[in-house]
Design an enzyme around this catalytic site. Structure first.
Site, mmCIF file in Angstrom:
data_model
loop_
_atom_site.group_PDB
_atom_site.id
_atom_site.type_symbol
_atom_site.label_atom_id
_atom_site.label_comp_id
_atom_site.label_asym_id
_atom_site.label_seq_id
_atom_site.Cartn_x
_atom_site.Cartn_y
_atom_site.Cartn_z
ATOM 1 N N SER A 16 -0.233 0.954 2.265
ATOM 2 C CA SER A 16 -0.304 2.067 3.239
ATOM 3 C C SER A 16 0.221 3.357 2.617
ATOM 4 C CB SER A 16 0.549 1.770 4.472
ATOM 5 O OG SER A 16 -0.044 0.790 5.247
ATOM 6 N N ARG A 39 6.240 8.946 6.254
ATOM 7 C CA ARG A 39 6.508 7.914 7.256
ATOM 8 C C ARG A 39 5.968 8.316 8.633
ATOM 9 N NH1 ARG A 39 9.781 3.437 5.691
ATOM 10 N NH2 ARG A 39 9.752 2.091 7.509
ATOM 11 N N HIS A 42 2.334 7.652 8.465
ATOM 12 C CA HIS A 42 2.174 6.197 8.512
ATOM 13 C C HIS A 42 2.203 5.700 9.959
ATOM 14 C CE1 HIS A 42 4.063 2.061 7.847
ATOM 15 N NE2 HIS A 42 2.911 1.978 7.205
#
Ligand SMILES: C/C1=C2N=C(/C=C3N=C(/C(C)=C4\N[C@@](C)([C@@H]5N=C1[C@](C)(CCC(=O)O)[C@H]5CC(=O)O)[C@@](C)(CC(=O)O)[C@@H]4CCC(=O)O)[C@@](C)(CC(=O)O)[C@@H]\3CCC(=O)O)C(C)(C)[C@@H]/2CCC(=O)O
Length: 209
Positions: A16, A39, A42
């Protein structure tokens, strides 16, 4: 035929993050900001989020240092407070969400505001030096900004202001960004949400390890 899929959690995360780094435009972010932005992207599953993430000067360093020093994390919704990975917080930081405190419904009625906004009145004893994580409620962010207009109101160390939605989200974040009372991070416009906000805290907490 059984479905074949990746079953190694660490490998899923690696893939990812590699995809995000290959596809997202991370050039605007400093070395401190980039892991936080990655993040957040993500959590959203959306590389285009990068274009909407804004960090004020010194935000990542200030928020990380506050977390490392044990600052409380003040959350607008349980979805935010429950999402924070406790193990990443190296200083056993208190994680506080006052939304469901018993007096809040009456306070909201008396204030003529939402429960999300009224709950912030119970933050006052915890606000000084805290890291604020608002991921759901635009009214909470607006109310915090109004509280901080009072010079006697204790100052948090940093604010993650990422409420989501169609009513007040873009406007509350624009108000924070126009005159940040302390270092802040926002996702511009309607985008935002609890998961993105949690991801920012989890990234900042990891940096403090
Ligand atoms: C108007 C509200 C909005 N809620 C949004 C999105 C989501 N909210 C979820 C859930 C489960 C909760 N939302 C409340 C905070 C509730 N939501 C509101 C309020 C009515 C007002 C907030 C505001 O406008 O600032 C708010 C209630 C209040 O009086 O403050 C929640 C407390 C409602 C409840 O269950 O009682 C609850 C929070 C629970 C918790 O975690 O503690 C969603 C999961 C929606 C769903 O259930 O379908 C979703 C989560 C989004 C996220 O990522 O956090 C909006 C879109 C923010 C919306 C405000 C703007 C708009 O455009 O409508």
């Amino acid at each position: 035929m059984p479905h074949i899929y990746e079953t190694d959690g660490a490998a899923i995360y690696r893939q990812s993050f590699a995809t995000i780094r290959a596809e997202a435009d991370l050039a605007p972010f400093s070395a401190d900001e980039e892991p936080v932005a990655v993040r957040m992207i993500h959590a959203a599953g959306m590389v285009e989020l990068a274009a909407h993430i804004r960090f004020s000067s010194g935000f990542a360093q200030t928020a990380s240092a506050a977390l490392a020093d044990g600052a409380p994390v003040l959350c607008d919704a349980r979805m935010v407070s429950e999402g924070i990975t406790r193990a990443r917080l190296s200083a056993n930081n208190p994680i506080i969400c006052t939304l469901n405190a018993p007096p809040v419904p009456d306070m909201a009625r008396a204030m003529g505001n939402t429960r999300s906004a009224a709950a912030l009145e119970l933050w006052r004893p915890h606000l000084a030096g805290a890291v604020v994580a608002i991921g759901n409620a635009p009214t909470a962010l607006f109310h915090l900004l109004n509280m901080l207009e009072d010079p006697d109101c204790p100052r948090p160390a940093a604010i993650i202001g990422c409420p989501v939605g169609f009513v007040g989200a873009a406007e509350s974040k624009a108000a924070l960004w126009a005159a940040p009372p302390v270092p802040c991070c926002i996702v511009e416009g309607r985008l935002g949400g609890s998961a993105i906000t949690v991801a920012a805290i989890n990234a900042l907490a990891s940096r403090a390890e």
